[in-house]
Design an enzyme around this catalytic site. Structure first.
Site, short mmCIF file in Angstrom:
data_model
loop_
_atom_site.label_atom_id
_atom_site.label_comp_id
_atom_site.label_asym_id
_atom_site.label_seq_id
_atom_site.Cartn_x
_atom_site.Cartn_y
_atom_site.Cartn_z
N ASN A 204 -7.33 1.96 10.01
CA ASN A 204 -6.02 2.34 10.53
C ASN A 204 -6.16 2.50 12.04
OD1 ASN A 204 -5.42 2.50 7.83
ND2 ASN A 204 -4.88 4.66 7.84
N GLU B 162 -7.36 8.54 5.79
CA GLU B 162 -7.62 9.21 7.07
C GLU B 162 -8.11 10.66 6.94
OE1 GLU B 162 -4.42 6.71 9.81
OE2 GLU B 162 -4.03 8.83 9.38
N ARG C 180 0.85 -1.19 0.00
CA ARG C 180 0.00 0.00 0.00
C ARG C 180 0.89 1.24 0.00
NH1 ARG C 180 -2.73 3.04 4.70
NH2 ARG C 180 -3.82 4.63 3.49
N HIS D 114 -2.87 11.08 0.27
CA HIS D 114 -2.40 10.94 1.66
C HIS D 114 -1.91 12.30 2.13
CE1 HIS D 114 -0.84 7.82 4.71
NE2 HIS D 114 -0.67 9.02 5.28
N GLU E 164 -3.40 0.16 8.24
CA GLU E 164 -2.22 0.66 8.96
C GLU E 164 -2.28 0.17 10.39
OE1 GLU E 164 -1.26 4.84 8.99
OE2 GLU E 164 -1.81 5.07 6.89
N TYR F 36 -4.03 2.88 15.82
CA TYR F 36 -2.80 3.07 16.59
C TYR F 36 -3.04 3.02 18.09
CZ TYR F 36 -0.47 4.13 12.26
OH TYR F 36 0.05 4.01 10.98
#
Length: 428
Positions: free
Chosen positions: A282, A166, A77, A121, A343, A284
């Site tokens: 994604n 995002e 990606r 992005h 991600e 985190y």
């Protein structure tokens, strides 16, 4: 801790972003982006660093494809740099820029690695930002034209398409609090940028399908929201998660945010809610919140997530947050398409990075547990292949499976690279 068993057709990948790795910001006819402008503004990037060279992927892409081939990933990606393809975000295509991605795609296909292309992005052409950026509906229209260009050129080789990465981060960090480019601090007045990005997403889905694209999805950043006060928890969940998922998956916006959206937003919802082939997540860390202790412009106050180990990027390591999130998404959206973790990764120092191996192992375990609870997860992309330019934090945070010496640009696979290679090999 062993890695849990995952299906033999599970997609293993790595992710990067153009501005973070390509360098060559002044080469090949590339236009200026908002991140070039932001990085050149004193005080915006730690230590005054910039991405003019970064990892020099623009010149070293064959070396990086060879690394991915050695790693054994199924898919890569990456993102296309809008200002490299359309220097001003509109008008003619830059032949040198689009030819670079032709070469990259050909190299990936020759290596047997499926290209997964993110069209945007965060590197808005500066010329479009000067015309209003994501505060303007025009940017969504220009993005649709850009999507049609890259779809027509690359649909024969790109396996999966992600129009925007995002949009929450661009809206909240770029326009809401100004930590990221373009550096505006509009707080809740930034919410129209969310709608215009989502409209751009929907228009791009239509343009890509018209160009013959295969699988089309998205990649949204999501976090479970923790706290004891229900009202701020609900509001932040609406602002961070539901504002970006509900319109795509339900065809509606959270009611609490309606008065902040542009006039006529409901007319765009059928375009935004175009059916997808996959949904990228994604993840985190979780976010924690409480009611504000003093009056202010926001109906919540962020607080630290405590009691967990921390990465060198000052993020808490909470793998169970990923399990919680995937189950939440599965239960909240009955028509959720298959999910991919587009991600997930962490910043730790050193080539002997056992902390990263532990992080990835526990998060893959969380994915397996969510799948056992009914979440349909089809793939996992580690962030990131390479150490790179980590936005406003510059080069101090190292997320890569491959160490990059920024003085010599020598790439050195870390222990986590060998570990991930073995995980992929054993899964087949």
């Amino acid at each position: 801790m062993p890695v849990p068993h995952l299906p033999s057709d599970f997609v293993w990948g790595v992710s990067t972003a153009a501005f973070q790795i390509e360098g060559a910001t002044g080469e090949g006819g590339r236009g200026r982006s908002i991140w070039d402008t932001f990085a050149a503004t004193p005080g915006k990037i730690a230590r005054g660093e910039h991405a003019d060279v970064s990892t020099d992927h623009y010149h070293r892409y064959l070396e990086d494809v060879a690394l991915m081939s050695a790693l054994g990933v199924d898919a890569y990606r990456f993102s296309l740099a809008w200002p490299r393809i359309q220097p001003d975000g509109r008008g003619p295509v830059n032949p040198e820029g689009i030819a670079f991605y032709d070469r990259l795609l050909d190299a990936l296909c020759e290596a047997g690695i499926d290209p997964v292309a993110t069209i945007y992005h965060w590197d808005t052409p500066q010329a479009l930002e000067d015309r209003g950026g994501w505060l303007s509906r025009e940017t969504a229209e220009r993005f649709a034209e850009y999507a049609a260009i890259v779809g027509e050129r690359f649909a024969d080789r790109v396996k999966m398409w992600i129009p925007l990465n995002e949009p929450m981060v661009m809206s909240i960090y770029g326009y809401g609090i100004g930590e990221y480019a373009p550096g505006k601090a509009l707080l809740l007045d930034a919410i129209p940028t969310a709608h215009h990005q989502l409209l751009a997403h929907g228009l791009a889905v239509t343009a890509l399908r018209a160009a013959g694209a295969g699988a089309v999805g998205t990649a949204n950043n999501h976090s479970p929201i923790w706290g004891e006060d229900p009202e701020p928890v609900s509001f932040l969940d609406a602002l961070i998660n539901r504002l970006f998922a509900d319109p795509i998956l339900l065809g509606s916006y959270p009611e609490v945010l309606h008065d902040r959206l542009p006039d006529g937003f409901a007319d765009d919802l059928p375009t935004i809610a175009a059916p997808l082939d996959f949904y990228g997540v994604n993840y985190y860390e979780p976010m924690a919140v409480r009611a504000p202790r003093t009056p202010g412009p926001l109906p919540f106050e962020l607080i630290p997530v405590e009691g967990y180990p921390m990465t060198t990027n000052e993020s808490p390591v909470v793998p169970d947050g990923l399990r919680e999130l995937l189950i939440l998404l599965h239960e909240r959206y009955p028509e959720m398409p298959p999910m991919h973790i587009t991600e997930n990764g962490c910043s730790f120092d050193g080539i002997h990075d056992s902390d990263r191996i532990d992080f990835l192992t526990t998060h893959l375990t969380a994915v397996r547990e969510a799948m056992d609870a009914g979440a349909d997860v089809r793939g996992y992309f580690v962030w990131s292949l390479l150490d790179n330019f980590e936005w406003s934090k510059g080069y101090a945070s190292r997320f890569g499976l491959v160490h990059v010496d920024y003085d010599t640009l020598v790439r050195t696979p870390k222990d986590s690279f060998a570990w991930y290679r073995d995980v992929i090999k054993q899964s087949r």
